[in-house]
Design a protein around this motif. Sequence first.
Motif, PDB file in Angstrom:
ATOM      1  N   ILE A 133     -32.982  20.781  17.150  1.00 50.40           N
ATOM      2  CA  ILE A 133     -33.772  20.824  15.915  1.00 50.40           C
ATOM      3  C   ILE A 133     -35.202  20.472  16.286  1.00 50.40           C
ATOM      4  O   ILE A 133     -35.501  19.347  16.688  1.00 50.40           O
ATOM      5  CB  ILE A 133     -33.237  19.822  14.864  1.00 50.40           C
ATOM      6  CG1 ILE A 133     -31.814  20.201  14.429  1.00 50.40           C
ATOM      7  CG2 ILE A 133     -34.176  19.761  13.660  1.00 50.40           C
ATOM      8  CD1 ILE A 133     -31.180  19.197  13.460  1.00 50.40           C
ATOM      9  N   ASP A 134     -36.099  21.448  16.165  1.00 52.28           N
ATOM     10  CA  ASP A 134     -37.520  21.237  16.474  1.00 52.28           C
ATOM     11  C   ASP A 134     -38.187  20.660  15.237  1.00 52.28           C
ATOM     12  O   ASP A 134     -38.215  21.306  14.185  1.00 52.28           O
ATOM     13  CB  ASP A 134     -38.172  22.562  16.862  1.00 52.28           C
ATOM     14  CG  ASP A 134     -37.666  23.091  18.194  1.00 52.28           C
ATOM     15  OD1 ASP A 134     -36.428  23.207  18.361  1.00 52.28           O
ATOM     16  OD2 ASP A 134     -38.502  23.387  19.060  1.00 52.28           O
ATOM     17  N   PHE A 135     -38.767  19.461  15.390  1.00 50.51           N
ATOM     18  CA  PHE A 135     -39.147  18.664  14.222  1.00 50.51           C
ATOM     19  C   PHE A 135     -40.605  18.224  14.293  1.00 50.51           C
ATOM     20  O   PHE A 135     -41.088  17.773  15.341  1.00 50.51           O
ATOM     21  CB  PHE A 135     -38.245  17.419  14.178  1.00 50.51           C
ATOM     22  CG  PHE A 135     -38.508  16.504  13.022  1.00 50.51           C
ATOM     23  CD1 PHE A 135     -37.845  16.699  11.815  1.00 50.51           C
ATOM     24  CD2 PHE A 135     -39.394  15.441  13.136  1.00 50.51           C
ATOM     25  CE1 PHE A 135     -38.080  15.857  10.738  1.00 50.51           C
ATOM     26  CE2 PHE A 135     -39.638  14.600  12.064  1.00 50.51           C
ATOM     27  CZ  PHE A 135     -38.981  14.805  10.863  1.00 50.51           C
ATOM     28  N   LEU A 136     -41.297  18.347  13.148  1.00 51.75           N
ATOM     29  CA  LEU A 136     -42.661  17.826  12.998  1.00 51.75           C
ATOM     30  C   LEU A 136     -42.754  17.054  11.686  1.00 51.75           C
ATOM     31  O   LEU A 136     -42.007  17.327  10.741  1.00 51.75           O
ATOM     32  CB  LEU A 136     -43.678  18.967  12.956  1.00 51.75           C
ATOM     33  CG  LEU A 136     -43.974  19.701  14.268  1.00 51.75           C
ATOM     34  CD1 LEU A 136     -44.842  20.926  13.983  1.00 51.75           C
ATOM     35  CD2 LEU A 136     -44.643  18.774  15.276  1.00 51.75           C
ATOM     36  N   VAL A 144     -44.146  11.411   3.870  1.00 49.30           N
ATOM     37  CA  VAL A 144     -44.338  12.434   4.895  1.00 49.30           C
ATOM     38  C   VAL A 144     -43.903  13.800   4.386  1.00 49.30           C
ATOM     39  O   VAL A 144     -43.039  13.917   3.510  1.00 49.30           O
ATOM     40  CB  VAL A 144     -43.551  12.125   6.202  1.00 49.30           C
ATOM     41  CG1 VAL A 144     -44.032  10.838   6.844  1.00 49.30           C
ATOM     42  CG2 VAL A 144     -42.055  12.114   5.977  1.00 49.30           C
ATOM     43  N   LEU A 145     -44.516  14.821   4.954  1.00 46.09           N
ATOM     44  CA  LEU A 145     -43.976  16.174   4.895  1.00 46.09           C
ATOM     45  C   LEU A 145     -43.207  16.371   6.196  1.00 46.09           C
ATOM     46  O   LEU A 145     -43.793  16.330   7.280  1.00 46.09           O
ATOM     47  CB  LEU A 145     -45.104  17.198   4.781  1.00 46.09           C
ATOM     48  CG  LEU A 145     -44.675  18.668   4.958  1.00 46.09           C
ATOM     49  CD1 LEU A 145     -43.718  19.099   3.852  1.00 46.09           C
ATOM     50  CD2 LEU A 145     -45.903  19.571   5.027  1.00 46.09           C
ATOM     51  N   ALA A 146     -41.890  16.520   6.080  1.00 46.83           N
ATOM     52  CA  ALA A 146     -41.039  16.737   7.255  1.00 46.83           C
ATOM     53  C   ALA A 146     -40.718  18.224   7.338  1.00 46.83           C
ATOM     54  O   ALA A 146     -40.379  18.855   6.331  1.00 46.83           O
ATOM     55  CB  ALA A 146     -39.756  15.924   7.142  1.00 46.83           C
ATOM     56  N   VAL A 176     -40.737  13.600   2.031  1.00 44.89           N
ATOM     57  CA  VAL A 176     -39.838  12.444   2.058  1.00 44.89           C
ATOM     58  C   VAL A 176     -40.679  11.213   1.718  1.00 44.89           C
ATOM     59  O   VAL A 176     -41.644  10.889   2.429  1.00 44.89           O
ATOM     60  CB  VAL A 176     -39.169  12.276   3.437  1.00 44.89           C
ATOM     61  CG1 VAL A 176     -38.174  11.119   3.404  1.00 44.89           C
ATOM     62  CG2 VAL A 176     -38.469  13.572   3.862  1.00 44.89           C
ATOM     63  N   ALA A 177     -40.325  10.573   0.624  1.00 44.41           N
ATOM     64  CA  ALA A 177     -41.108   9.426   0.160  1.00 44.41           C
ATOM     65  C   ALA A 177     -40.920   8.221   1.082  1.00 44.41           C
ATOM     66  O   ALA A 177     -39.848   8.040   1.678  1.00 44.41           O
ATOM     67  CB  ALA A 177     -40.695   9.060  -1.266  1.00 44.41           C
ATOM     68  N   GLN A 178     -41.950   7.412   1.170  1.00 49.65           N
ATOM     69  CA  GLN A 178     -41.864   6.171   1.952  1.00 49.65           C
ATOM     70  C   GLN A 178     -40.632   5.377   1.512  1.00 49.65           C
ATOM     71  O   GLN A 178     -40.405   5.181   0.316  1.00 49.65           O
ATOM     72  CB  GLN A 178     -43.121   5.343   1.744  1.00 49.65           C
ATOM     73  CG  GLN A 178     -43.156   4.071   2.589  1.00 49.65           C
ATOM     74  CD  GLN A 178     -44.483   3.321   2.431  1.00 49.65           C
ATOM     75  OE1 GLN A 178     -45.280   3.611   1.538  1.00 49.65           O
ATOM     76  NE2 GLN A 178     -44.716   2.365   3.304  1.00 49.65           N
ATOM     77  N   GLY A 179     -39.840   4.952   2.474  1.00 52.11           N
ATOM     78  CA  GLY A 179     -38.625   4.189   2.179  1.00 52.11           C
ATOM     79  C   GLY A 179     -37.377   5.038   2.039  1.00 52.11           C
ATOM     80  O   GLY A 179     -36.267   4.528   2.133  1.00 52.11           O
ATOM     81  N   HIS A 180     -37.561   6.336   1.779  1.00 57.56           N
ATOM     82  CA  HIS A 180     -36.404   7.230   1.746  1.00 57.56           C
ATOM     83  C   HIS A 180     -36.033   7.623   3.180  1.00 57.56           C
ATOM     84  O   HIS A 180     -36.816   7.432   4.110  1.00 57.56           O
ATOM     85  CB  HIS A 180     -36.710   8.472   0.911  1.00 57.56           C
ATOM     86  CG  HIS A 180     -36.743   8.209  -0.569  1.00 57.56           C
ATOM     87  ND1 HIS A 180     -36.740   9.212  -1.515  1.00 57.56           N
ATOM     88  CD2 HIS A 180     -36.773   7.040  -1.271  1.00 57.56           C
ATOM     89  CE1 HIS A 180     -36.757   8.683  -2.736  1.00 57.56           C
ATOM     90  NE2 HIS A 180     -36.793   7.372  -2.615  1.00 57.56           N
ATOM     91  N   HIS A 181     -34.830   8.158   3.308  1.00 56.63           N
ATOM     92  CA  HIS A 181     -34.335   8.523   4.632  1.00 56.63           C
ATOM     93  C   HIS A 181     -34.091  10.021   4.711  1.00 56.63           C
ATOM     94  O   HIS A 181     -33.782  10.669   3.704  1.00 56.63           O
ATOM     95  CB  HIS A 181     -33.006   7.818   4.929  1.00 56.63           C
ATOM     96  CG  HIS A 181     -33.129   6.349   5.147  1.00 56.63           C
ATOM     97  ND1 HIS A 181     -32.396   5.682   6.106  1.00 56.63           N
ATOM     98  CD2 HIS A 181     -33.888   5.402   4.522  1.00 56.63           C
ATOM     99  CE1 HIS A 181     -32.696   4.370   6.066  1.00 56.63           C
ATOM    100  NE2 HIS A 181     -33.595   4.190   5.112  1.00 56.63           N
ATOM    101  N   LEU A 182     -34.213  10.544   5.920  1.00 48.25           N
ATOM    102  CA  LEU A 182     -33.828  11.916   6.231  1.00 48.25           C
ATOM    103  C   LEU A 182     -32.739  11.849   7.295  1.00 48.25           C
ATOM    104  O   LEU A 182     -32.966  11.318   8.378  1.00 48.25           O
ATOM    105  CB  LEU A 182     -35.029  12.709   6.759  1.00 48.25           C
ATOM    106  CG  LEU A 182     -34.709  14.094   7.351  1.00 48.25           C
ATOM    107  CD1 LEU A 182     -34.074  15.020   6.323  1.00 48.25           C
ATOM    108  CD2 LEU A 182     -35.976  14.709   7.945  1.00 48.25           C
TER     109      LEU A 182
END
Length: 212
Positions: free
Chosen positions: A47-50, A181-183, A30-36
Amino acid sequence: MSVPSDVLPAGAVTVEDTVVPACAPWSARVAQGHHLRLIDLEGQQAIDFLCFNADDPAERYHAANTIKIPCQLYLGQGSVLRSSLARPMMTIVEDSCGGHDTIFGCCSFEVDEVRYGATNPECCQRNFERELAEHGLGPEHIVANVNFFMNVPVKPDGHTAITVSQSKPGDYVDLRADMDVLAVFSNCPEALNAATGAGPSPVRAIVYQPGG
Ligand SMILES: [Zn+2]
């Protein structure tokens, strides 16, 4: 591709839109400024999230830094997911549920055997291992994770446990990436406690570029 305005803010451009089956893992850069946006389609689905610095995965989500800087155990609108270097990684800019868990980590065959004397067909630990392997990362990169839509109240005497989630069908969290980030998440397969309500169910993950 634009998606319906009832799902995302006006002008948003979808990068990826995936319905993640029950018990399955997912990941994306996920690029900086983009949303998830993570949508709990049927409600009460943990949802287990890292997340990791996409360019240097040694910098990764750090639960204690996320808790101690705002002095807040639960995540909700405005919460900042902090890295091992205390830097903002992702910020929760919208949240229709609140009270997301920071302390219980993920399920594994081993811990379920100790807790329940039984296991599920899958577990978040193995989901994380499989998904991280796609990005050249190993089990050593799995740390205490966020549990979105999981309810873990802590009593004054310190007692704590997974209880029924307040998440309703369609509840969502919207995370803005504050760095590339790598989500990674595991759509939790846990059927031996309240982490998945009546049982594991699908969720939806949308990566998008906001409009304007
Ligand atoms: Zn799990």
